[in-house]
Design an enzyme around this catalytic site. Structure first.
Site, mmCIF file in Angstrom:
data_model
loop_
_atom_site.group_PDB
_atom_site.id
_atom_site.type_symbol
_atom_site.label_atom_id
_atom_site.label_comp_id
_atom_site.label_asym_id
_atom_site.label_seq_id
_atom_site.Cartn_x
_atom_site.Cartn_y
_atom_site.Cartn_z
ATOM 1 N N GLU A 49 -1.762 -7.176 8.002
ATOM 2 C CA GLU A 49 -0.372 -6.987 8.427
ATOM 3 C C GLU A 49 -0.081 -7.791 9.681
ATOM 4 O OE1 GLU A 49 2.625 -6.770 7.944
ATOM 5 O OE2 GLU A 49 3.152 -4.662 7.629
ATOM 6 N N HIS A 85 0.828 -1.209 0.000
ATOM 7 C CA HIS A 85 0.000 0.000 0.000
ATOM 8 C C HIS A 85 0.867 1.265 0.000
ATOM 9 C CE1 HIS A 85 0.919 0.944 4.186
ATOM 10 N NE2 HIS A 85 0.730 -0.328 4.467
#
Length: 199
Positions: free
Chosen positions: A79, A9
């Site tokens: 994550e 990202h």
């Protein structure tokens, strides 16, 4: 078999300042949005058959901005759960744990809902995700894209190459970049890393 493409990202305030950002759902900065937009030509230059995205909004927004708004959300792409180190920088951690290194030392315990993960637990999630990737790649020459997070994608890369999770430390991964994992003589290889738009 097609290639596996990894997109980290774009920049967030926390990634810019080095704060460990696991489950905290921070948005992209404007610079992070621009990083993502600049990947569009790179993504379009490849044939993509399937795409998966982390449920966190920084990844979902990146997916939209790179032109893959219909990527399938998959919780295995979230994550690393940093537990007690959520929102803390490496320098801050090393004040009380000199020489601490995420990929070998793991994290401090966190609250019950986010207790933290060991490198091996992150590796198990990566293996589950790779099984889904292989199913999507089977019988197709089109690639698969994963839009997710830096530390997780580093562990996933290590596992793709047959390495232990801790070897994700070898693959520094910048925000808003594209990486390509392919094959050579039917063995997995890194075919491109930290690819950004041509200036």
């Amino acid at each position: 078999m097609g290639d596996l493409f990894l997109v980290r990202h774009g920049e967030t305030e926390w990634s810019r300042s080095g704060r460990h950002t696991g489950w905290t759902d921070v948005p992209l900065t404007e610079h992070g949005r621009e990083e993502a937009r600049r990947l569009v030509p790179l993504i379009r230059s490849h044939r993509i058959g399937a795409a998966f995205v982390s449920p966190l909004r920084r990844a979902r927004e990146t997916a939209e901005l790179i032109g893959i708004p219909d990527a399938r959300v998959d919780a295995d792409l979230r994550e690393w759960d940093y537990g007690g180190y959520e929102g803390v920088t490496t320098a801050e951690i090393q004040r009380s744990r000199p020489g601490w290194f995420l990929f070998t030392d793991g994290v401090a315990p966190g609250p019950p809902e986010h207790p933290g993960e060991t490198p091996e637990q992150v590796g198990e999630r990566a293996d589950r995700m790779l099984a889904k990737v292989d199913a999507a790649l089977a019988g197709s020459e089109d690639g698969v894209v994963l839009i997710a997070h830096g530390h997780f994608l580093r562990v996933l890369t290590a596992r793709r190459l047959g390495l232990p999770p801790r070897h994700g430390a070898l693959f520094q991964l910048a925000t808003g970049t594209l990486c390509r994992l392919g094959t050579e003589h039917e063995r997995p290889v890194v075919a491109g890393w930290n690819i950004g738009p041509r200036e």
